[in-house]
Design a protein around this motif. Structure first.
Motif, PDB file in Angstrom:
ATOM      1  N   PHE A 137       0.840  -1.199   0.000  1.00 46.36           N
ATOM      2  CA  PHE A 137       0.000   0.000   0.000  1.00 46.36           C
ATOM      3  C   PHE A 137       0.876   1.250   0.000  1.00 46.36           C
ATOM      4  CE2 PHE A 137      -2.748   3.296   1.482  1.00 46.36           C
ATOM      5  CZ  PHE A 137      -4.025   2.926   1.094  1.00 46.36           C
ATOM      6  N   LEU A 138       1.904   1.250   0.872  1.00 47.30           N
ATOM      7  CA  LEU A 138       2.796   2.406   0.965  1.00 47.30           C
ATOM      8  C   LEU A 138       3.545   2.626  -0.342  1.00 47.30           C
ATOM      9  CD1 LEU A 138       4.237   1.792   4.548  1.00 47.30           C
ATOM     10  CD2 LEU A 138       2.545   3.508   3.858  1.00 47.30           C
ATOM     11  N   LEU A 139       3.864   1.521  -1.040  1.00 49.06           N
ATOM     12  CA  LEU A 139       4.585   1.642  -2.310  1.00 49.06           C
ATOM     13  C   LEU A 139       3.673   2.171  -3.413  1.00 49.06           C
ATOM     14  CD1 LEU A 139       6.668  -1.671  -2.368  1.00 49.06           C
ATOM     15  CD2 LEU A 139       7.563   0.652  -2.197  1.00 49.06           C
ATOM     16  N   ILE A 140       2.424   1.677  -3.419  1.00 47.91           N
ATOM     17  CA  ILE A 140       1.522   2.006  -4.527  1.00 47.91           C
ATOM     18  C   ILE A 140       0.875   3.382  -4.326  1.00 47.91           C
ATOM     19  CG2 ILE A 140      -0.626   1.315  -5.674  1.00 47.91           C
ATOM     20  CD1 ILE A 140       0.107  -1.589  -4.941  1.00 47.91           C
ATOM     21  N   ASN A 141       0.581   3.716  -3.070  1.00 44.97           N
ATOM     22  CA  ASN A 141      -0.216   4.899  -2.749  1.00 44.97           C
ATOM     23  C   ASN A 141       0.262   6.189  -3.422  1.00 44.97           C
ATOM     24  OD1 ASN A 141      -2.433   6.021  -1.474  1.00 44.97           O
ATOM     25  ND2 ASN A 141      -1.217   6.691   0.278  1.00 44.97           N
ATOM     26  N   PRO A 142       1.582   6.471  -3.446  1.00 43.91           N
ATOM     27  CA  PRO A 142       2.002   7.730  -4.080  1.00 43.91           C
ATOM     28  C   PRO A 142       1.755   7.757  -5.586  1.00 43.91           C
ATOM     29  CG  PRO A 142       3.772   6.776  -2.740  1.00 43.91           C
ATOM     30  CD  PRO A 142       2.709   5.747  -2.854  1.00 43.91           C
ATOM     31  N   ILE A 143       1.633   6.572  -6.210  1.00 39.84           N
ATOM     32  CA  ILE A 143       1.548   6.510  -7.671  1.00 39.84           C
ATOM     33  C   ILE A 143       0.114   6.371  -8.149  1.00 39.84           C
ATOM     34  CG2 ILE A 143       2.470   5.347  -9.712  1.00 39.84           C
ATOM     35  CD1 ILE A 143       4.459   3.980  -7.712  1.00 39.84           C
ATOM     36  N   LEU A 144      -0.649   5.553  -7.433  1.00 35.77           N
ATOM     37  CA  LEU A 144      -1.935   5.100  -7.967  1.00 35.77           C
ATOM     38  C   LEU A 144      -2.903   4.944  -6.807  1.00 35.77           C
ATOM     39  CD1 LEU A 144      -2.201   4.270 -10.988  1.00 35.77           C
ATOM     40  CD2 LEU A 144      -2.221   1.908 -10.237  1.00 35.77           C
ATOM     41  N   ASP A 145      -4.204   4.983  -7.110  1.00 30.74           N
ATOM     42  CA  ASP A 145      -5.189   4.689  -6.073  1.00 30.74           C
ATOM     43  C   ASP A 145      -5.111   3.197  -5.747  1.00 30.74           C
ATOM     44  OD1 ASP A 145      -7.314   4.244  -4.473  1.00 30.74           O
ATOM     45  OD2 ASP A 145      -8.857   4.755  -5.969  1.00 30.74           O
ATOM     46  N   PRO A 146      -4.686   2.825  -4.520  1.00 36.00           N
ATOM     47  CA  PRO A 146      -4.474   1.401  -4.228  1.00 36.00           C
ATOM     48  C   PRO A 146      -5.717   0.547  -4.433  1.00 36.00           C
ATOM     49  CG  PRO A 146      -3.491   2.746  -2.519  1.00 36.00           C
ATOM     50  CD  PRO A 146      -4.279   3.673  -3.386  1.00 36.00           C
ATOM     51  N   SER A 147      -6.911   1.136  -4.280  1.00 34.06           N
ATOM     52  CA  SER A 147      -8.101   0.290  -4.405  1.00 34.06           C
ATOM     53  C   SER A 147      -8.272  -0.229  -5.832  1.00 34.06           C
ATOM     54  CB  SER A 147      -9.344   1.057  -3.968  1.00 34.06           C
ATOM     55  OG  SER A 147      -9.568   2.126  -4.842  1.00 34.06           O
ATOM     56  N   LEU A 148      -7.678   0.476  -6.816  1.00 35.70           N
ATOM     57  CA  LEU A 148      -7.752  -0.019  -8.191  1.00 35.70           C
ATOM     58  C   LEU A 148      -7.020  -1.351  -8.330  1.00 35.70           C
ATOM     59  CD1 LEU A 148      -7.109   3.243 -10.236  1.00 35.70           C
ATOM     60  CD2 LEU A 148      -9.265   2.005  -9.963  1.00 35.70           C
ATOM     61  N   LEU A 149      -5.985  -1.527  -7.494  1.00 35.16           N
ATOM     62  CA  LEU A 149      -5.172  -2.735  -7.598  1.00 35.16           C
ATOM     63  C   LEU A 149      -5.539  -3.771  -6.536  1.00 35.16           C
ATOM     64  CD1 LEU A 149      -1.630  -1.284  -8.384  1.00 35.16           C
ATOM     65  CD2 LEU A 149      -3.219  -2.417  -9.919  1.00 35.16           C
ATOM     66  N   ALA A 150      -6.675  -3.561  -5.845  1.00 32.11           N
ATOM     67  CA  ALA A 150      -7.030  -4.444  -4.726  1.00 32.11           C
ATOM     68  C   ALA A 150      -6.976  -5.919  -5.116  1.00 32.11           C
ATOM     69  CB  ALA A 150      -8.411  -4.087  -4.200  1.00 32.11           C
ATOM     70  N   LEU A 151      -7.578  -6.253  -6.270  1.00 32.66           N
ATOM     71  CA  LEU A 151      -7.685  -7.674  -6.611  1.00 32.66           C
ATOM     72  C   LEU A 151      -6.362  -8.273  -7.069  1.00 32.66           C
ATOM     73  CD1 LEU A 151     -11.225  -7.629  -8.233  1.00 32.66           C
ATOM     74  CD2 LEU A 151     -10.572  -8.072  -5.866  1.00 32.66           C
ATOM     75  N   PRO A 152      -5.616  -7.606  -7.988  1.00 35.84           N
ATOM     76  CA  PRO A 152      -4.301  -8.172  -8.338  1.00 35.84           C
ATOM     77  C   PRO A 152      -3.384  -8.305  -7.134  1.00 35.84           C
ATOM     78  CG  PRO A 152      -4.890  -6.399  -9.855  1.00 35.84           C
ATOM     79  CD  PRO A 152      -5.946  -6.437  -8.814  1.00 35.84           C
ATOM     80  N   VAL A 153      -3.397  -7.294  -6.243  1.00 38.24           N
ATOM     81  CA  VAL A 153      -2.525  -7.363  -5.073  1.00 38.24           C
ATOM     82  C   VAL A 153      -2.928  -8.540  -4.186  1.00 38.24           C
ATOM     83  CG1 VAL A 153      -2.055  -6.234  -2.871  1.00 38.24           C
ATOM     84  CG2 VAL A 153      -1.752  -4.978  -4.996  1.00 38.24           C
ATOM     85  N   THR A 154      -4.231  -8.742  -4.003  1.00 35.24           N
ATOM     86  CA  THR A 154      -4.683  -9.876  -3.188  1.00 35.24           C
ATOM     87  C   THR A 154      -4.212 -11.194  -3.794  1.00 35.24           C
ATOM     88  OG1 THR A 154      -6.625  -8.605  -2.589  1.00 35.24           O
ATOM     89  CG2 THR A 154      -6.715 -10.955  -2.176  1.00 35.24           C
ATOM     90  N   ALA A 155      -4.369 -11.319  -5.110  1.00 33.31           N
ATOM     91  CA  ALA A 155      -3.944 -12.561  -5.768  1.00 33.31           C
ATOM     92  C   ALA A 155      -2.450 -12.778  -5.581  1.00 33.31           C
ATOM     93  CB  ALA A 155      -4.300 -12.508  -7.256  1.00 33.31           C
ATOM     94  N   LEU A 156      -1.672 -11.706  -5.745  1.00 34.28           N
ATOM     95  CA  LEU A 156      -0.210 -11.816  -5.637  1.00 34.28           C
ATOM     96  C   LEU A 156       0.208 -12.197  -4.209  1.00 34.28           C
ATOM     97  CD1 LEU A 156       2.601 -11.352  -6.893  1.00 34.28           C
ATOM     98  CD2 LEU A 156       2.417  -8.968  -6.193  1.00 34.28           C
ATOM     99  N   VAL A 157      -0.348 -11.494  -3.219  1.00 34.54           N
ATOM    100  CA  VAL A 157       0.039 -11.762  -1.832  1.00 34.54           C
ATOM    101  C   VAL A 157      -0.356 -13.188  -1.436  1.00 34.54           C
ATOM    102  CG1 VAL A 157      -0.355 -11.117   0.574  1.00 34.54           C
ATOM    103  CG2 VAL A 157      -0.005  -9.355  -1.145  1.00 34.54           C
TER     104      VAL A 157
END
Lengths: 230, 518
Positions: B374-394
């Motif tokens: 979240f801390l990495l993505i937040n400055p670049i992009l709205d983290p909620s847009l990546l919620a599903l890919p991030v969940t799959a990856l983690v």
């Protein structure tokens, strides 16, 4: 001609030295006590054990650094010579093209080889559906289509019964006669050596000795061989 | 040729391992970076640290203390259904936490079966929220695991020893002192450490059954810092504390545990001569029955209460189920792309240590990785847009150590058995992989894929940090239904989730295995 020049072969902690040559078309048995390094010698020729020192030549070309699959060698191991999940025809086809993209002509070659070793009609079976002897025949069919000048056998028939083993040795004998291949076979049994080998390489004490005439050597064995033969 | 020829190429596996290490390092790095700006721990945070340790200690002690008699009873009895019980003991691994929690609420909740029964005899209802409930749920999940581990210990005592002891006339007490107590003394510290480490990082249980100043774990505090205060530096500081705790616990568990519980041979009861008394048999039967009821009743409760609702759920539940299926499949694909190359690299001589990379996933916690991402993505992009890919990856990274445990031995067997033949036939990298390695490893690949798909399907972890109201997986949707006290709908959705989790596991594991040729 196979020439092993001042080679030191490394197999884990074990080293074997060899300095010998085998004439083209010869049938040579490799004998010696267990753990003496028979398989190490065969493994070095086929490219599975690295050379610490020296070279291996086939005719004039140095094959010491060549990948196992690109050497002029067809080899059968002690076990697992067939892939259990592939059909007999696929297992044999691998000898022609490792990616199994065979032309119709190449498929015919596979069929012919199967007929030659007596496995007509068994092309589509899986190895598990074959008897032990038939499995050996399938592996020999692959050797046939590989069409390599050097055939190395690391006791592939050791698990077969005596009668079947003799049958397989005779088949090998016929095949190398037809193809003119040079044969090196590891053996535990002196009678196998007498049966098909012109010459014997004795491996003992960390050294693979030069080939000697089978009958001469076995009739009048040196002390190390005598101790092994009993 | 400098060394021996290798039949598999370690490079893709090294690439995958570098990716995993880089990702986790980046997460930890960003967490440490943000934590510097933080202002240390508040009294509330210290309470969370204490509660985390307390519930983990209690969960470990109760799980193991209860597992010992269950394992002993299973080790020395042969009866119809014993094999089924041992299989069921493996099931909590793929059971979604939220489903189990709902089941436990049906049985032990304020209006649950146990409380109703207590009411009949004039006692107050059972308290499930808070420390009780967190420990209860952790025991529910870890009693089976501890039982399997300890049962393995019993099975590892050679039958000859029991025969010798019986021949010497040893009764139950002597048998205990001669054979069983030494085995337990050796085994139990490791099992305690494993359960302790698992309970330290468990998030979904604390989220659903904990809360408030008296029952908040560090993971839950991280979530609250995110969700309620949006205090990223506090979330990062808590993450650092969590990293230190889980890292330490993982190290301890790794050093004191001997067995991994995946071993075979659990189906073979040891023949015993000291346990045939009527009392001992009755006791064992009672213990097995009680443990079976404790594990099966919550599941039965979910099936019973969910069944009338499962076909009449709000549309949003079905769409979140569809989302969960996609996340689960995505996670499985990522896992296979990481785990198969790493497993193959791990069987080459030079890179055998690479399997350890998988343990990184165990040594961190899902919420810590989530915070870092979240801390990495937040400055670049709205983290909620990546919620599903991030969940799959983690989820894939969390499943990696388990998948490697399954895949590496099988990859090693294939390479040892067929590597030289492949080389001798000049089968190059991809040919050998496609024609030999993948077909031969099919059952294990199916099992690893099934586990990952089920774990990912039921996961309620990192998604809660990233999701916005429009996006939810099925477990998160169930949590939202619980939050708005729609318990009937939640039970129906939980049944749907249970069926989906078991179905993906079964389809991948069995389906793949059925087509495994031999």
């Amino acid at each position: 001609m196979l020439k092993i020049e001042n080679a030191v072969i490394e197999n884990g902690d074990f080293w074997l030295s060899a300095n010998l040559q085998v004439e083209t078309g010869q049938k040579v048995a490799v004998i010696g006590p267990s753990g003496a390094g028979k398989s190490t010698l065969i493994g070095a020729i086929s490219g599975f054990f690295p050379l610490k020192d020296g070279q291996i030549f086939w005719n004039t070309s140095d094959i010491s650094q060549t990948n196992p699959g690109l050497r002029p060698v067809a080899m059968l191991f002690q076990d697992s010579n067939l892939f259990p999940h592939l059909s007999v025809a696929q297992n044999v086809g691998l000898g022609i093209r490792p990616d199994l993209k065979l032309t119709p002509r190449q498929s015919d070659i596979v069929q012919t080889a199967l007929v030659r070793v007596g496995l007509e009609g068994m092309a589509d079976r899986k190895p598990a559906e074959l008897s032990g002897g038939q499995q050996s025949r399938a592996a020999l069919a692959r050797v046939l289509v590989q069409d390599r000048p050097l055939l190395l056998l690391d006791e592939p028939f050791a698990a077969l019964g005596p009668a079947l083993r003799v049958e397989m040795l005779d088949l090998v004998d016929d095949l190398v006669r037809e193809t003119g291949a040079t044969l090196l076979m590891v053996s535990h049994a002196p009678e196998d050596a007498r049966r098909i080998a012109d010459q014997v390489i004795l491996v003992e004490g960390g050294v693979a000795h030069s080939p000697q005439d089978t009958k001469t050597l076995l009739d009048n064995p040196p002390p190390a061989l005598r101790a092994y033969l009993g | 040729m400098v060394g021996r020829a290798e039949s598999v190429n370690p490079k893709p596996g090294i690439g995958a391992a570098v990716f995993v290490v880089a990702l986790i390092s980046a997460c930890l790095g960003s967490v440490f970076w943000y934590a510097k700006a933080g202002s240390g721990l508040s009294a509330y945070d210290w309470a969370a640290v204490r509660f985390t340790l307390l519930q983990a200690v209690l969960s470990a002690v109760f799980s193991v203390a209860l597992a010992i008699p269950v394992a002993r009873a299973l080790a020395r009895r042969q009866f119809f259904g014993r094999q089924a019980i041992i299989v069921v003991l493996g099931a909590p691994f793929i059971l979604p936490v939220i489903v189990a929690v709902l089941g436990l609420l049906q049985v032990f909740g304020r209006a649950g079966w146990v409380s109703v029964a207590l009411g009949w005899i004039g006692l107050p209802p059972f308290q499930i929220y808070g420390l009780h409930g967190v420990v209860l749920a952790h025991v529910f999940f870890n009693l089976p695991l501890a039982t399997r581990l300890i049962l393995q210990g019993w099975q590892d005592i050679p039958a000859e020893r029991f025969r010798l002891a019986a021949q010497l006339g040893a009764g139950p007490v002597a048998m205990w002192r001669l054979l069983e107590k030494p085995m337990l003394m050796r085994l139990v510290p490791g099992v305690l450490a494993v359960v302790f480490a698992i309970c330290l990082t468990s998030f979904a249980v604390a989220l659903t059954l904990g809360g408030g100043p008296k029952a908040t774990t560090i993971e839950l505090a991280i979530y609250q810092a995110f969700r309620f205060d949006f205090d990223l530096s506090r979330a990062a500081t808590l993450s650092v504390v969590q990293i230190v705790l889980t890292g330490t616990a993982a190290l301890i568990a790794f050093n004191v545990s001997h067995s991994d519980g995946w071993g075979g041979g659990l189906d073979r009861p040891v023949q015993r001569w000291d346990t045939q008394s009527f009392g001992a048999r009755g006791l064992d039967a009672a213990i097995i029955t009680a443990a079976g009821l404790f594990l099966l009743l919550p599941m039965a409760a979910i099936v019973l209460s969910g069944l009338p609702k499962v076909f009449f759920l709000p549309g949003v539940v079905y769409s979140s189920a569809f989302t969960s299926i996609l996340v689960s499949l995505g996670s499985t694909c990522v896992l296979l792309l990481l785990a198969i190359p790493i497993a193959l690299a791990a069987v080459t001589r030079r890179y055998s240590w690479i399997e350890m990379v998988g343990l990184l996933g165990l040594a961190t916690s899902p919420l810590v990785i989530g915070t870092g991402l979240f801390l990495l993505i937040n400055p670049i992009l709205d983290p909620s847009l990546l919620a599903l890919p991030v969940t799959a990856l983690v989820n894939a990274i969390l499943a990696l150590p388990f998948a490697l445990r399954i895949l590496v031995p099988s990859a090693r067997e294939v390479v040892v058995r067929f590597g030289r033949l492949g080389l001798a036939l000049n089968m190059q990298g991809w040919q050998f992989l496609r024609r030999v390695v993948l077909p031969r490893m099919r059952p294990q690949i199916g099992f690893a894929a099934g586990l990952t798909a089920a774990l990912s399907m039921g996961d309620l972890g990192v998604i809660v940090l990233f999701a916005d109201p429009e996006r939810a997986t099925l477990p998160l949707q169930i949590f939202r239904l619980m939050g708005s006290f729609q318990m009937q709908a939640a039970a129906g959705a939980a049944l749907l989730l249970l069926v989906l989790s078991l179905a993906v596991f079964w389809l991948l594991d069995r389906g793949w295995r059925r087509y495994a040729k031999d």
